[in-house]
Design a protein around this motif. Structure first.
Motif, mmCIF file in Angstrom:
data_model
loop_
_atom_site.group_PDB
_atom_site.id
_atom_site.type_symbol
_atom_site.label_atom_id
_atom_site.label_comp_id
_atom_site.label_asym_id
_atom_site.label_seq_id
_atom_site.Cartn_x
_atom_site.Cartn_y
_atom_site.Cartn_z
ATOM 1 N N ILE A 98 -34.358 23.252 -23.813
ATOM 2 C CA ILE A 98 -33.956 23.865 -22.547
ATOM 3 C C ILE A 98 -35.199 24.205 -21.731
ATOM 4 C CG2 ILE A 98 -32.670 25.739 -21.447
ATOM 5 C CD1 ILE A 98 -30.887 23.950 -23.207
ATOM 6 N N GLY A 99 -35.234 23.711 -20.514
ATOM 7 C CA GLY A 99 -36.373 23.989 -19.634
ATOM 8 C C GLY A 99 -37.496 22.995 -19.830
ATOM 9 N N GLU A 100 -38.547 23.202 -19.078
ATOM 10 C CA GLU A 100 -39.694 22.301 -19.160
ATOM 11 C C GLU A 100 -40.491 22.573 -20.435
ATOM 12 O OE1 GLU A 100 -41.166 25.891 -16.831
ATOM 13 O OE2 GLU A 100 -39.297 24.812 -17.072
ATOM 14 N N ALA A 101 -41.202 21.563 -20.896
ATOM 15 C CA ALA A 101 -41.976 21.673 -22.134
ATOM 16 C C ALA A 101 -43.378 21.128 -21.893
ATOM 17 C CB ALA A 101 -41.289 20.907 -23.258
ATOM 18 N N PRO A 102 -44.361 22.001 -21.996
ATOM 19 C CA PRO A 102 -44.259 23.430 -22.283
ATOM 20 C C PRO A 102 -43.725 24.209 -21.081
ATOM 21 C CG PRO A 102 -46.558 22.832 -21.973
ATOM 22 C CD PRO A 102 -45.763 21.559 -21.896
ATOM 23 N N ARG A 103 -43.242 25.408 -21.383
ATOM 24 C CA ARG A 103 -42.628 26.266 -20.370
ATOM 25 C C ARG A 103 -43.692 26.817 -19.430
ATOM 26 N NH1 ARG A 103 -38.996 27.664 -17.046
ATOM 27 N NH2 ARG A 103 -38.166 29.775 -17.075
ATOM 28 N N GLU A 110 -30.327 29.132 -16.954
ATOM 29 C CA GLU A 110 -29.938 29.202 -18.363
ATOM 30 C C GLU A 110 -30.972 29.922 -19.230
ATOM 31 O OE1 GLU A 110 -30.720 26.485 -16.584
ATOM 32 O OE2 GLU A 110 -31.301 24.831 -17.874
ATOM 33 N N LEU A 111 -32.180 30.131 -18.692
ATOM 34 C CA LEU A 111 -33.224 30.836 -19.449
ATOM 35 C C LEU A 111 -33.367 32.303 -19.050
ATOM 36 C CD1 LEU A 111 -35.967 28.068 -19.642
ATOM 37 C CD2 LEU A 111 -34.432 28.852 -21.460
ATOM 38 N N GLU A 112 -32.552 32.772 -18.110
ATOM 39 C CA GLU A 112 -32.663 34.168 -17.667
ATOM 40 C C GLU A 112 -32.455 35.150 -18.814
ATOM 41 O OE1 GLU A 112 -30.166 34.847 -14.264
ATOM 42 O OE2 GLU A 112 -31.255 33.368 -13.061
ATOM 43 N N VAL A 113 -31.427 34.946 -19.628
ATOM 44 C CA VAL A 113 -31.138 35.887 -20.718
ATOM 45 C C VAL A 113 -32.218 35.850 -21.800
ATOM 46 C CG1 VAL A 113 -29.511 36.479 -22.576
ATOM 47 C CG2 VAL A 113 -28.669 35.998 -20.264
ATOM 48 N N PRO A 114 -32.560 34.685 -22.370
ATOM 49 C CA PRO A 114 -33.606 34.734 -23.404
ATOM 50 C C PRO A 114 -34.946 35.250 -22.882
ATOM 51 C CG PRO A 114 -33.019 32.457 -22.894
ATOM 52 C CD PRO A 114 -32.019 33.340 -22.210
ATOM 53 N N GLU A 115 -35.267 34.942 -21.636
ATOM 54 C CA GLU A 115 -36.558 35.403 -21.106
ATOM 55 C C GLU A 115 -36.521 36.860 -20.666
ATOM 56 O OE1 GLU A 115 -38.311 32.499 -18.445
ATOM 57 O OE2 GLU A 115 -38.842 31.267 -20.195
ATOM 58 N N GLY A 132 -48.324 27.883 -21.654
ATOM 59 C CA GLY A 132 -48.578 26.454 -21.583
ATOM 60 C C GLY A 132 -48.529 25.756 -22.934
ATOM 61 N N ARG A 133 -48.002 26.455 -23.957
ATOM 62 C CA ARG A 133 -47.947 25.884 -25.300
ATOM 63 C C ARG A 133 -46.559 25.941 -25.928
ATOM 64 N NH1 ARG A 133 -51.563 29.548 -28.404
ATOM 65 N NH2 ARG A 133 -50.964 28.203 -30.093
ATOM 66 N N HIS A 134 -45.706 26.827 -25.429
ATOM 67 C CA HIS A 134 -44.386 27.050 -26.008
ATOM 68 C C HIS A 134 -43.282 26.594 -25.069
ATOM 69 C CE1 HIS A 134 -46.767 29.870 -28.448
ATOM 70 N NE2 HIS A 134 -45.797 29.775 -29.331
ATOM 71 N N ALA A 135 -42.097 26.374 -25.641
ATOM 72 C CA ALA A 135 -40.906 26.058 -24.856
ATOM 73 C C ALA A 135 -39.681 26.494 -25.666
ATOM 74 C CB ALA A 135 -40.846 24.576 -24.521
ATOM 75 N N TRP A 136 -38.530 26.434 -25.020
ATOM 76 C CA TRP A 136 -37.304 26.957 -25.600
ATOM 77 C C TRP A 136 -36.449 25.892 -26.276
ATOM 78 C CZ3 TRP A 136 -36.674 31.901 -26.341
ATOM 79 C CH2 TRP A 136 -37.341 32.816 -25.516
ATOM 80 N N LEU A 137 -35.917 26.305 -27.425
ATOM 81 C CA LEU A 137 -34.887 25.569 -28.142
ATOM 82 C C LEU A 137 -33.665 26.480 -28.225
ATOM 83 C CD1 LEU A 137 -37.057 24.400 -31.165
ATOM 84 C CD2 LEU A 137 -36.236 22.949 -29.294
ATOM 85 N N ARG A 138 -32.498 25.912 -28.029
ATOM 86 C CA ARG A 138 -31.265 26.689 -28.166
ATOM 87 C C ARG A 138 -30.436 26.101 -29.296
ATOM 88 N NH1 ARG A 138 -27.698 26.930 -23.000
ATOM 89 N NH2 ARG A 138 -27.553 24.707 -23.466
#
Length: 156
Positions: A98-103, A110-115, A132-138
């Motif tokens: 979900i979202g760009e990788a890296p974030r 869709e990332l408002e709640v986890p962030e 610049g190193r992490h991104a989201w998995l759902r």
């Protein structure tokens, strides 16, 4: 999310217990599969939104590469030292990127709640830092199994 737990119903967490537990715990263990079928397990931080487990993963990790090839994933969150204190939740299904990788912080509804949940839990901050190193998995689990051995104390 399917309730496939047949054995151990006496120690199964209720939905409310499970949600509270996943909200308070900090570390999970994530299992992925390599192309040779060998599992890889690693610890990761997460947040639970009541429906999905959100994992904040390094994009240049073995986990990320394996999930790109095969999205099947299993996650365990557990704690306890003595047998009667053991409790945990196992969730499995397919990971979604979900979202760009890296974030980078691009606006993604869709990332408002986890962030919103993640930075106070792990960084003591209100705003999500983007390194610049992490991104989201759902993981919206297909199966969930839970246990709370503390419930055995009241059973005969």
């Amino acid at each position: 999310m399917a309730d496939t737990q047949r054995r151990g119903r006496r120690i199964m967490m209720t939905d409310g217990e499970r949600d509270a537990y996943l909200t308070e715990q900090r570390t999970c263990r994530v299992a992925t599969l390599g192309s040779d079928g060998r599992p890889h397990i690693g610890a990761l931080w997460f947040v639970w939104d009541g429906t999905s487990l959100w994992l904040y993963s390094l994009t240049r990790s073995l986990r990320w590469a394996q999930l790109r090839q095969d999205p099947r994933i299993a996650v365990v969150v557990d704690d306890g030292v003595e047998y009667g204190d053991l409790r945990g939740v196992e969730l499995s299904g397919e990971a979604e990127f979900i979202g760009e990788a890296p974030r980078t912080g691009e606006a993604r509804p869709e990332l408002e709640v986890p962030e919103r949940l993640f930075p106070p839990k792990y960084f003591g901050m209100e705003t999500m830092p983007h390194d610049g190193r992490h991104a989201w998995l759902r993981l919206t689990p297909e199966t969930v199994t839970s246990w709370d051995f503390r419930k055995l104390a009241g059973l005969t």
